[in-house]
Design a protein around this motif. Sequence first.
Motif, PDB file in Angstrom:
ATOM      1  N   TRP A  18     -13.748   9.590  -6.607  1.00  0.00           N
ATOM      2  CA  TRP A  18     -14.338   8.506  -7.411  1.00  0.00           C
ATOM      3  C   TRP A  18     -13.580   7.199  -7.227  1.00  0.00           C
ATOM      4  O   TRP A  18     -14.073   6.124  -7.552  1.00  0.00           O
ATOM      5  CB  TRP A  18     -14.368   8.888  -8.901  1.00  0.00           C
ATOM      6  CG  TRP A  18     -13.018   8.830  -9.549  1.00  0.00           C
ATOM      7  CD1 TRP A  18     -12.126   9.857  -9.627  1.00  0.00           C
ATOM      8  CD2 TRP A  18     -12.386   7.701 -10.156  1.00  0.00           C
ATOM      9  NE1 TRP A  18     -10.970   9.425 -10.257  1.00  0.00           N
ATOM     10  CE2 TRP A  18     -11.098   8.100 -10.587  1.00  0.00           C
ATOM     11  CE3 TRP A  18     -12.771   6.379 -10.358  1.00  0.00           C
ATOM     12  CZ2 TRP A  18     -10.215   7.243 -11.225  1.00  0.00           C
ATOM     13  CZ3 TRP A  18     -11.881   5.521 -10.998  1.00  0.00           C
ATOM     14  CH2 TRP A  18     -10.623   5.956 -11.412  1.00  0.00           C
ATOM     15  N   ARG A  19     -12.358   7.290  -6.682  1.00  0.00           N
ATOM     16  CA  ARG A  19     -11.532   6.096  -6.518  1.00  0.00           C
ATOM     17  C   ARG A  19     -12.119   5.181  -5.450  1.00  0.00           C
ATOM     18  O   ARG A  19     -12.468   5.617  -4.366  1.00  0.00           O
ATOM     19  CB  ARG A  19     -10.106   6.476  -6.119  1.00  0.00           C
ATOM     20  CG  ARG A  19      -9.365   7.241  -7.177  1.00  0.00           C
ATOM     21  CD  ARG A  19      -8.013   7.681  -6.672  1.00  0.00           C
ATOM     22  NE  ARG A  19      -7.254   8.346  -7.717  1.00  0.00           N
ATOM     23  CZ  ARG A  19      -6.163   9.042  -7.495  1.00  0.00           C
ATOM     24  NH1 ARG A  19      -5.682   9.158  -6.267  1.00  0.00           N
ATOM     25  NH2 ARG A  19      -5.531   9.622  -8.489  1.00  0.00           N
ATOM     26  N   THR A  20     -12.191   3.929  -5.783  1.00  0.00           N
ATOM     27  CA  THR A  20     -12.634   2.910  -4.831  1.00  0.00           C
ATOM     28  C   THR A  20     -11.609   1.780  -4.847  1.00  0.00           C
ATOM     29  O   THR A  20     -10.763   1.708  -5.748  1.00  0.00           O
ATOM     30  CB  THR A  20     -14.013   2.342  -5.221  1.00  0.00           C
ATOM     31  OG1 THR A  20     -13.874   1.633  -6.463  1.00  0.00           O
ATOM     32  CG2 THR A  20     -15.070   3.426  -5.341  1.00  0.00           C
ATOM     33  N   SER A  24      -9.692   0.876  -8.353  1.00  0.00           N
ATOM     34  CA  SER A  24      -8.324   1.376  -8.321  1.00  0.00           C
ATOM     35  C   SER A  24      -7.282   0.349  -7.888  1.00  0.00           C
ATOM     36  O   SER A  24      -6.117   0.470  -8.264  1.00  0.00           O
ATOM     37  CB  SER A  24      -8.238   2.595  -7.400  1.00  0.00           C
ATOM     38  OG  SER A  24      -9.002   3.655  -7.924  1.00  0.00           O
ATOM     39  N   ILE A  25      -7.673  -0.642  -7.088  1.00  0.00           N
ATOM     40  CA  ILE A  25      -6.693  -1.639  -6.631  1.00  0.00           C
ATOM     41  C   ILE A  25      -7.274  -3.057  -6.644  1.00  0.00           C
ATOM     42  O   ILE A  25      -7.099  -3.823  -5.698  1.00  0.00           O
ATOM     43  CB  ILE A  25      -6.158  -1.297  -5.223  1.00  0.00           C
ATOM     44  CG1 ILE A  25      -7.310  -1.160  -4.214  1.00  0.00           C
ATOM     45  CG2 ILE A  25      -5.316  -0.039  -5.254  1.00  0.00           C
ATOM     46  CD1 ILE A  25      -6.849  -1.139  -2.780  1.00  0.00           C
ATOM     47  N   GLY A  46      -9.955   9.399   1.423  1.00  0.00           N
ATOM     48  CA  GLY A  46     -10.305   8.185   2.153  1.00  0.00           C
ATOM     49  C   GLY A  46     -11.220   7.199   1.473  1.00  0.00           C
ATOM     50  O   GLY A  46     -11.633   6.218   2.092  1.00  0.00           O
ATOM     51  N   THR A  47     -11.517   7.375   0.216  1.00  0.00           N
ATOM     52  CA  THR A  47     -12.472   6.470  -0.423  1.00  0.00           C
ATOM     53  C   THR A  47     -11.921   5.050  -0.573  1.00  0.00           C
ATOM     54  O   THR A  47     -12.643   4.084  -0.326  1.00  0.00           O
ATOM     55  CB  THR A  47     -12.921   7.028  -1.788  1.00  0.00           C
ATOM     56  OG1 THR A  47     -11.765   7.380  -2.562  1.00  0.00           O
ATOM     57  CG2 THR A  47     -13.795   8.263  -1.605  1.00  0.00           C
ATOM     58  N   ILE A  48     -10.651   4.933  -0.953  1.00  0.00           N
ATOM     59  CA  ILE A  48     -10.049   3.604  -1.024  1.00  0.00           C
ATOM     60  C   ILE A  48      -9.900   3.033   0.384  1.00  0.00           C
ATOM     61  O   ILE A  48     -10.199   1.859   0.628  1.00  0.00           O
ATOM     62  CB  ILE A  48      -8.701   3.643  -1.771  1.00  0.00           C
ATOM     63  CG1 ILE A  48      -8.913   3.993  -3.246  1.00  0.00           C
ATOM     64  CG2 ILE A  48      -7.975   2.299  -1.648  1.00  0.00           C
ATOM     65  CD1 ILE A  48      -7.625   4.221  -4.029  1.00  0.00           C
ATOM     66  N   VAL A  50     -11.628   3.567   3.128  1.00  0.00           N
ATOM     67  CA  VAL A  50     -12.909   3.129   3.695  1.00  0.00           C
ATOM     68  C   VAL A  50     -13.338   1.808   3.065  1.00  0.00           C
ATOM     69  O   VAL A  50     -13.799   0.895   3.768  1.00  0.00           O
ATOM     70  CB  VAL A  50     -13.983   4.227   3.539  1.00  0.00           C
ATOM     71  CG1 VAL A  50     -15.378   3.691   3.820  1.00  0.00           C
ATOM     72  CG2 VAL A  50     -13.660   5.413   4.457  1.00  0.00           C
ATOM     73  N   ASP A  51     -13.168   1.675   1.757  1.00  0.00           N
ATOM     74  CA  ASP A  51     -13.501   0.395   1.104  1.00  0.00           C
ATOM     75  C   ASP A  51     -12.670  -0.747   1.685  1.00  0.00           C
ATOM     76  O   ASP A  51     -13.190  -1.834   1.938  1.00  0.00           O
ATOM     77  CB  ASP A  51     -13.261   0.476  -0.397  1.00  0.00           C
ATOM     78  CG  ASP A  51     -14.383   1.151  -1.150  1.00  0.00           C
ATOM     79  OD1 ASP A  51     -15.432   1.449  -0.546  1.00  0.00           O
ATOM     80  OD2 ASP A  51     -14.202   1.383  -2.362  1.00  0.00           O
ATOM     81  N   LEU A  52     -11.372  -0.509   1.880  1.00  0.00           N
ATOM     82  CA  LEU A  52     -10.519  -1.553   2.457  1.00  0.00           C
ATOM     83  C   LEU A  52     -10.936  -1.874   3.885  1.00  0.00           C
ATOM     84  O   LEU A  52     -10.942  -3.045   4.282  1.00  0.00           O
ATOM     85  CB  LEU A  52      -9.050  -1.130   2.409  1.00  0.00           C
ATOM     86  CG  LEU A  52      -8.384  -1.168   1.041  1.00  0.00           C
ATOM     87  CD1 LEU A  52      -6.996  -0.539   1.099  1.00  0.00           C
ATOM     88  CD2 LEU A  52      -8.301  -2.592   0.520  1.00  0.00           C
ATOM     89  N   ALA A  53     -11.278  -0.862   4.671  1.00  0.00           N
ATOM     90  CA  ALA A  53     -11.709  -1.101   6.056  1.00  0.00           C
ATOM     91  C   ALA A  53     -12.966  -1.974   6.102  1.00  0.00           C
ATOM     92  O   ALA A  53     -13.110  -2.811   7.001  1.00  0.00           O
ATOM     93  CB  ALA A  53     -11.947   0.226   6.768  1.00  0.00           C
TER      94      ALA A  53
END
Length: 174
Positions: A18-20, A24-25, A46-48, A50-53
């Motif tokens: 659930w973290r994105t 989360s950041i 990898g959810t965070i 992938v969002d950063l990428a």
Amino acid sequence: MSVYVANHHSSVLKMHSWRTAQNSIPYLLPSIKPDMKILDVGCGPGTIAVDLAKLVPSGHLTGVEYLAAPLEAARSHAAREQVQNIDFRVGDVHALEFADGSFDVVHAHQVLQHVRDPVQGLREMRRVARKGGIVALRESASMTWYPDMPVLREWKDLHMRVSKARGGNPDPGS
């Protein structure tokens, strides 16, 4: 070596999915530029990462986890999201296998409580960040349980003993 008391059971990975980056950041997002190279230490599913990428379309993100098991979920998530400027590797925060100054941003979310030597982990993250780069962490200072009940105190005591016995540092801020 890092440890993860909860292991990487599918139920744990599902809970962490659930973290994105947004939930989360959010403190880090204004600093991200489209061409940055980012390292996500302890990337889990990898959810965070992938969002950063997605925020660095002309840059690249590398996710590192100390075991290979959760990286399959991270790669699958990146493929579903059609994110290609990302790779995932096995690595130990105590001895990152990157040259000095390799990344514009080095990020970790809830990692230090799971490592033998948090200070060495921080040194390594700083070493692989470029001069003037960002080392960003969202961490727990200490473990607390609420409400204060005997059964929860017993659970916390057990958790702390198991964490320490496996080489973790469940109170990284202390």
